[in-house]
Design a protein around this motif. Sequence first.
Motif: not given
Length: 490
Positions: A113-116, A145-147, A168-169, A196-201
């Motif tokens: 539920r905490n998706v962008h 946090h995560g699921i 999200i990871n 969704d690895e937007a914050h993990g490159v």
Amino acid sequence: MFSQEQAPLFDGVRKHAANKPLQFHIPGHKTGKGMDKEFSEYIGENALSIDLINIEPLDDLHHPHGMIQEAQQLAAKAFGADYTFFSVQGTSTPIMAMVMSVCKPGDKIIVPRNVHKSVTSALIFSGAIPVFVHPQLDHKLGISHGITPEAVEKALEANPDAKAVLVINPTYFGVAADLAHIVEISHRYEVPVLVDEAHGVHIHFHDEMPVSAMAAGADLAATSVHKLGGSLTQSSILNLREGLVRHEQVQTVLSMLTSTSTSYILLASLDAARRQLATKGQDMNTHAIQLANDARQSINGIDGLYCAGEEILSSEAAFAMDPTKLLVSVKQLGISGSEAERWLRKEKNIEVELSDLYNLLFLITPADSVEEIQQLIDALTDLADLHQAEISATEIEVSIPEIPVLSLSPRDAFYADTEAIPLTEAEGRISAESIMVYPPGIPIFIPGEIISTDNISYIQRNLEAGLPVQGLMDESIEYIRVIKEHRAFR
């Protein structure tokens, strides 16, 4: 054969510019000569010389066969993918492309539920039906946090017709779930995993980071190279592992969503950033991790502040963390995160990544130095000293609203007949809009969800704290569009 030491796209555009061809094509400024002089002088001759268009010598992002294809192949090798696609439209477009590549109208997709907000857009565009999995809530910090793998398995058992699982990871705050286990479970059901690895490159390039999407066996991963990988803002990639998803379908969908006027400055920056990550990422990340760990220790020595560390990793939803994210709770000081952000900006000329009702988020990268970290510590010490009289010894529990109930698909709600009513009177109505605090851009509710009193109160608290609440058509956030209710005839 190209090696990771090379940058064929960056080299190719530079070589083309150095030839100084006589240009009778767009862009009309023609290397800056036709541009406002003050602006062109500020930007610089080199940058303007490679502001080019997809003429034949420079390849075409929509149908790559030359230098762009070579650069994408090198990126795929660097990230452990079968295919990598470049994006000049941030990570929102790759996220939408992931969903639209595997879901058609009416298909179910399992999502946290905490998706962008880009995932909400993808649900509206695709017509997919979200099956929401509740993320683990951290009531001490006031974040999601995560699921858990268990929650994903339960969702798949209950919805064996689901077409994908989205994860999200890591999260915006640097916390990762047990992604490899989630992938293993999903693949048992022959369901692809979209990340969704937007914050993990950067996490792919250091052993002390959470496992990356491709290393965990995910099928698709939308990754922001511009956020923490050294490329220019708005440049990202989409990594793919072939099998459950076809690369031809992904290329087609991406092409539908992508401008035909692609920026070669952004594309070249992706190629150069990949080279740096692949050849120097380990050492660069080691530097950033050491700086961050030292900063975390110092911040936790300041009375009234708390900087989260590995002690928050207590479940498979909070399985690993990116140590370069400094999440600092200021609630014991008796102020909000947004108040602290404004003070740091005005008094110390320091800008933060994010603030919310309770926290500040600082990103530590290879670009930072020991001196800059000390400047931050000194500023936070001064902030805490200002509020020593307000420091509370009592543990303050934060308030997080319950996740709303989905009544209609986001697409049906978005296109339904609607009416605007005061937000304060919207309890029990079905929203036709999204509303969120950005950053991080996680919706408080999305189209199709039933608005609750808790949602309304939470929005009001964020507005009163001066946080950037947005998403409604009414920019004053006083009115919201809801599904029109047709009264029965009497």
